[in-house]
Design a protein around this motif. Sequence first.
Motif, PDB file in Angstrom:
ATOM      1  N   ALA A   3       0.833  -1.189   0.000  1.00  0.00           N
ATOM      2  CA  ALA A   3       0.000   0.000   0.000  1.00  0.00           C
ATOM      3  C   ALA A   3       0.868   1.238   0.000  1.00  0.00           C
ATOM      4  N   HIS A   4       0.326   2.324  -0.505  1.00  0.00           N
ATOM      5  CA  HIS A   4       1.087   3.546  -0.679  1.00  0.00           C
ATOM      6  C   HIS A   4       0.350   4.714  -0.024  1.00  0.00           C
ATOM      7  N   LEU A   5       1.121   5.599   0.577  1.00  0.00           N
ATOM      8  CA  LEU A   5       0.584   6.821   1.149  1.00  0.00           C
ATOM      9  C   LEU A   5       0.722   7.947   0.137  1.00  0.00           C
ATOM     10  N   ILE A   6      -0.387   8.633  -0.125  1.00  0.00           N
ATOM     11  CA  ILE A   6      -0.392   9.814  -0.984  1.00  0.00           C
ATOM     12  C   ILE A   6      -0.687  11.021  -0.100  1.00  0.00           C
ATOM     13  N   VAL A   7       0.182  12.003  -0.125  1.00  0.00           N
ATOM     14  CA  VAL A   7      -0.054  13.222   0.646  1.00  0.00           C
ATOM     15  C   VAL A   7      -0.722  14.253  -0.254  1.00  0.00           C
ATOM     16  N   GLY A   8      -1.888  14.701   0.160  1.00  0.00           N
ATOM     17  CA  GLY A   8      -2.610  15.710  -0.596  1.00  0.00           C
ATOM     18  C   GLY A   8      -2.095  17.100  -0.254  1.00  0.00           C
ATOM     19  N   LEU A   9      -1.543  17.780  -1.236  1.00  0.00           N
ATOM     20  CA  LEU A   9      -1.023  19.131  -1.031  1.00  0.00           C
ATOM     21  C   LEU A   9      -2.181  20.127  -1.148  1.00  0.00           C
ATOM     22  N   ASP A  10      -3.086  20.061  -0.187  1.00  0.00           N
ATOM     23  CA  ASP A  10      -4.282  20.906  -0.194  1.00  0.00           C
ATOM     24  C   ASP A  10      -3.976  22.231   0.506  1.00  0.00           C
ATOM     25  N   SER A 200      -5.367   0.205  -1.937  1.00  0.00           N
ATOM     26  CA  SER A 200      -3.952   0.129  -2.312  1.00  0.00           C
ATOM     27  C   SER A 200      -3.237   1.458  -2.118  1.00  0.00           C
ATOM     28  N   HIS A 201      -3.985   2.558  -2.136  1.00  0.00           N
ATOM     29  CA  HIS A 201      -3.411   3.887  -1.962  1.00  0.00           C
ATOM     30  C   HIS A 201      -4.308   4.694  -1.032  1.00  0.00           C
ATOM     31  N   LEU A 202      -3.724   5.317  -0.029  1.00  0.00           N
ATOM     32  CA  LEU A 202      -4.479   6.136   0.909  1.00  0.00           C
ATOM     33  C   LEU A 202      -4.105   7.602   0.720  1.00  0.00           C
ATOM     34  N   VAL A 203      -5.122   8.451   0.565  1.00  0.00           N
ATOM     35  CA  VAL A 203      -4.887   9.885   0.411  1.00  0.00           C
ATOM     36  C   VAL A 203      -5.109  10.562   1.762  1.00  0.00           C
ATOM     37  N   VAL A 204      -4.090  11.230   2.250  1.00  0.00           N
ATOM     38  CA  VAL A 204      -4.184  11.960   3.519  1.00  0.00           C
ATOM     39  C   VAL A 204      -3.676  13.375   3.264  1.00  0.00           C
ATOM     40  N   ALA A 205      -4.455  14.359   3.660  1.00  0.00           N
ATOM     41  CA  ALA A 205      -4.058  15.752   3.461  1.00  0.00           C
ATOM     42  C   ALA A 205      -3.929  16.472   4.790  1.00  0.00           C
ATOM     43  N   ARG A 206      -5.047  16.973   5.318  1.00  0.00           N
ATOM     44  CA  ARG A 206      -5.014  17.833   6.500  1.00  0.00           C
ATOM     45  C   ARG A 206      -4.253  17.244   7.692  1.00  0.00           C
ATOM     46  N   PRO A 207      -4.428  15.971   8.024  1.00  0.00           N
ATOM     47  CA  PRO A 207      -3.702  15.451   9.193  1.00  0.00           C
ATOM     48  C   PRO A 207      -2.181  15.504   9.052  1.00  0.00           C
ATOM     49  N   ILE A 208      -1.685  15.634   7.815  1.00  0.00           N
ATOM     50  CA  ILE A 208      -0.243  15.747   7.600  1.00  0.00           C
ATOM     51  C   ILE A 208       0.161  17.194   7.329  1.00  0.00           C
ATOM     52  N   VAL A 209      -0.483  17.835   6.347  1.00  0.00           N
ATOM     53  CA  VAL A 209      -0.029  19.174   5.952  1.00  0.00           C
ATOM     54  C   VAL A 209      -0.275  20.209   7.039  1.00  0.00           C
ATOM     55  N   ALA A 210      -1.270  19.986   7.894  1.00  0.00           N
ATOM     56  CA  ALA A 210      -1.557  20.940   8.974  1.00  0.00           C
ATOM     57  C   ALA A 210      -0.863  20.585  10.280  1.00  0.00           C
ATOM     58  N   ALA A 211      -0.084  19.507  10.278  1.00  0.00           N
ATOM     59  CA  ALA A 211       0.593  19.080  11.502  1.00  0.00           C
ATOM     60  C   ALA A 211       1.796  19.973  11.798  1.00  0.00           C
TER      61      ALA A 211
END
Length: 232
Positions: A3-10, A200-211
């Motif tokens: 599985a892959h982590l995708i960081v959303g640059l929101d 297979s791919h998880l998109v995570v934005a706010r929990p990462i970019v706002a951390a």
Amino acid sequence: MGAHLIVGLDVDTRGEAEAVVEALGETVSLYKIGYQLFYGGDGLALGKALIAAGKQVFFDLKLLDIDNTVEKGVAAVAGTGAAMLTVHAYPKAMKAAVRGAEGSGLTVLGVTVLTSMDDADVAEAGYGRDAAGLVMLRAAQARDIGVGGVVASAHEAEMVRGIVGERLAIVTPGIRPSGSAAGDQKRVMTPREAIAAGASHLVVARPIVAASDPAAAARAILDEMSGGTRLA
């Protein structure tokens, strides 16, 4: 299947996005650029720069138009070296997108039902199916047309995996680490739950970019992903 982590640059600006990428360093290699950054923050140029720097880029543009326009648009995105691109999972749009991506390394993803929509929203939009029924239909069409994957809620990932088999990617937005708020998403899951369900791919934005420490937040999510049965 790994599985892959995708960081959303929101974020609003290229500078903000570059700061996130710098903070993440080698922790993350795949980034999503959506409407907010693409149209307002020089996202296309940033995407090309990230690709040139060895990162993978997912342009989340959800294309939907007449066949020729979709085909030419997808071909243009493929020419950037992007890894992924979304189109709405209407059959004609997906067929045109497959033609546009032919011969490239671009994975076309069909968006089934947005994770911000529930059964009431789907009914209000005029569909004669509930959200799960519409996802089932779109997933089967995506499989038969031959796109590279679909975007669906993690709540439908197990059902979708049964429809599309192991070959297609299942990209799941609406991922929230344990204990975090759902925000404007209605059908959310934790990373571990989503992987166990077949994503297979998880998109995570706010929990990462706002951390306060994006790299630490990303590592915690990767650790949580590793607890999913598909990575065990």
